[in-house]
Design a protein around this motif. Structure first.
Motif, PDB file in Angstrom:
ATOM      1  N   GLU A  38       0.834  -1.191   0.000  1.00  0.00           N
ATOM      2  CA  GLU A  38       0.000   0.000   0.000  1.00  0.00           C
ATOM      3  C   GLU A  38       0.875   1.250   0.000  1.00  0.00           C
ATOM      4  O   GLU A  38       1.941   1.269   0.602  1.00  0.00           O
ATOM      5  CB  GLU A  38      -0.918   0.002   1.220  1.00  0.00           C
ATOM      6  CG  GLU A  38      -1.940  -1.111   1.176  1.00  0.00           C
ATOM      7  CD  GLU A  38      -2.940  -1.031   2.319  1.00  0.00           C
ATOM      8  OE1 GLU A  38      -3.074   0.033   2.939  1.00  0.00           O
ATOM      9  OE2 GLU A  38      -3.593  -2.046   2.571  1.00  0.00           O
ATOM     10  N   LEU A  39       0.402   2.270  -0.715  1.00  0.00           N
ATOM     11  CA  LEU A  39       1.115   3.536  -0.823  1.00  0.00           C
ATOM     12  C   LEU A  39       0.212   4.663  -0.338  1.00  0.00           C
ATOM     13  O   LEU A  39      -1.001   4.590  -0.460  1.00  0.00           O
ATOM     14  CB  LEU A  39       1.513   3.805  -2.277  1.00  0.00           C
ATOM     15  CG  LEU A  39       2.385   2.750  -2.943  1.00  0.00           C
ATOM     16  CD1 LEU A  39       2.517   3.046  -4.429  1.00  0.00           C
ATOM     17  CD2 LEU A  39       3.753   2.700  -2.298  1.00  0.00           C
ATOM     18  N   LYS A  53       4.225   7.505  -1.175  1.00  0.00           N
ATOM     19  CA  LYS A  53       5.123   7.093  -0.103  1.00  0.00           C
ATOM     20  C   LYS A  53       4.663   5.719   0.378  1.00  0.00           C
ATOM     21  O   LYS A  53       3.460   5.465   0.504  1.00  0.00           O
ATOM     22  CB  LYS A  53       5.037   8.118   1.041  1.00  0.00           C
ATOM     23  CG  LYS A  53       5.957   7.835   2.193  1.00  0.00           C
ATOM     24  CD  LYS A  53       5.985   9.016   3.152  1.00  0.00           C
ATOM     25  CE  LYS A  53       4.916   8.857   4.200  1.00  0.00           C
ATOM     26  NZ  LYS A  53       5.012   9.828   5.294  1.00  0.00           N
ATOM     27  N   LYS A  54       5.619   4.826   0.603  1.00  0.00           N
ATOM     28  CA  LYS A  54       5.257   3.485   1.078  1.00  0.00           C
ATOM     29  C   LYS A  54       4.605   3.568   2.452  1.00  0.00           C
ATOM     30  O   LYS A  54       5.086   4.281   3.330  1.00  0.00           O
ATOM     31  CB  LYS A  54       6.483   2.578   1.163  1.00  0.00           C
ATOM     32  CG  LYS A  54       6.957   2.114  -0.174  1.00  0.00           C
ATOM     33  CD  LYS A  54       7.960   0.992  -0.185  1.00  0.00           C
ATOM     34  CE  LYS A  54       8.903   0.866   0.936  1.00  0.00           C
ATOM     35  NZ  LYS A  54       9.914  -0.164   0.736  1.00  0.00           N
ATOM     36  N   LYS A  55       3.495   2.857   2.594  1.00  0.00           N
ATOM     37  CA  LYS A  55       2.826   2.756   3.890  1.00  0.00           C
ATOM     38  C   LYS A  55       3.539   1.661   4.675  1.00  0.00           C
ATOM     39  O   LYS A  55       3.771   0.574   4.155  1.00  0.00           O
ATOM     40  CB  LYS A  55       1.355   2.403   3.687  1.00  0.00           C
ATOM     41  CG  LYS A  55       0.564   2.330   4.946  1.00  0.00           C
ATOM     42  CD  LYS A  55      -0.897   2.015   4.642  1.00  0.00           C
ATOM     43  CE  LYS A  55      -1.674   1.826   5.913  1.00  0.00           C
ATOM     44  NZ  LYS A  55      -3.047   1.387   5.625  1.00  0.00           N
ATOM     45  N   GLU A  56       3.910   1.984   5.908  1.00  0.00           N
ATOM     46  CA  GLU A  56       4.629   1.000   6.715  1.00  0.00           C
ATOM     47  C   GLU A  56       3.725  -0.179   7.047  1.00  0.00           C
ATOM     48  O   GLU A  56       2.544  -0.008   7.337  1.00  0.00           O
ATOM     49  CB  GLU A  56       5.136   1.647   8.001  1.00  0.00           C
ATOM     50  CG  GLU A  56       6.243   2.647   7.757  1.00  0.00           C
ATOM     51  CD  GLU A  56       6.832   3.180   9.053  1.00  0.00           C
ATOM     52  OE1 GLU A  56       7.014   2.379   9.997  1.00  0.00           O
ATOM     53  OE2 GLU A  56       7.081   4.381   9.101  1.00  0.00           O
ATOM     54  N   LYS A  57       4.303  -1.358   6.989  1.00  0.00           N
ATOM     55  CA  LYS A  57       3.560  -2.571   7.327  1.00  0.00           C
ATOM     56  C   LYS A  57       3.576  -2.764   8.839  1.00  0.00           C
ATOM     57  O   LYS A  57       4.550  -2.433   9.510  1.00  0.00           O
ATOM     58  CB  LYS A  57       4.189  -3.797   6.658  1.00  0.00           C
ATOM     59  CG  LYS A  57       4.109  -3.764   5.158  1.00  0.00           C
ATOM     60  CD  LYS A  57       4.759  -4.992   4.554  1.00  0.00           C
ATOM     61  CE  LYS A  57       4.720  -4.928   3.040  1.00  0.00           C
ATOM     62  NZ  LYS A  57       5.376  -6.062   2.421  1.00  0.00           N
ATOM     63  N   VAL A  58       2.470  -3.292   9.355  1.00  0.00           N
ATOM     64  CA  VAL A  58       2.394  -3.611  10.781  1.00  0.00           C
ATOM     65  C   VAL A  58       2.975  -5.005  10.963  1.00  0.00           C
ATOM     66  O   VAL A  58       2.597  -5.946  10.264  1.00  0.00           O
ATOM     67  CB  VAL A  58       0.929  -3.576  11.273  1.00  0.00           C
ATOM     68  CG1 VAL A  58       0.836  -3.974  12.729  1.00  0.00           C
ATOM     69  CG2 VAL A  58       0.335  -2.193  11.055  1.00  0.00           C
TER      70      VAL A  58
END
Length: 83
Positions: A38-39, A53-58
């Motif tokens: 996801e971005l 921007k890259k969405k940080e993974k949980v």
């Protein structure tokens, strides 16, 4: 994607009812992107620039803690949703 005068261009294409934009395999690798990532999208005020921007993974451990907290506090969360 074609390259003209050392600048890279990419065409917008139809994808169902949406529009899509391709990244080359090289660009995806350099960005560390995989299918399904996801971005976060930001459109400039003048509508001329789109930044992703890259969405940080949980992490799985954090996700597990969140799930546990929700289960343990379900009644309280149900009560709060109507407040």
């Amino acid at each position: 994607m074609q390259e003209i005068n050392d600048k890279k261009y990419s065409k917008v294409f139809r994808a169902g009812n949406s529009l899509g934009l391709r990244l080359t395999k090289h660009d995806a690798k350099e960005l560390g992107l995989e299918a399904g990532d996801e971005l976060i999208k930001v459109i400039s005020d003048d509508k001329q620039t789109v930044t992703f921007k890259k969405k940080e993974k949980v992490s799985p451990s954090v996700s597990k803690l969140i799930d546990q907290g929700i289960k343990e506090n379900w009644e309280l969360l149900e009560w709060l949703k109507d407040k």
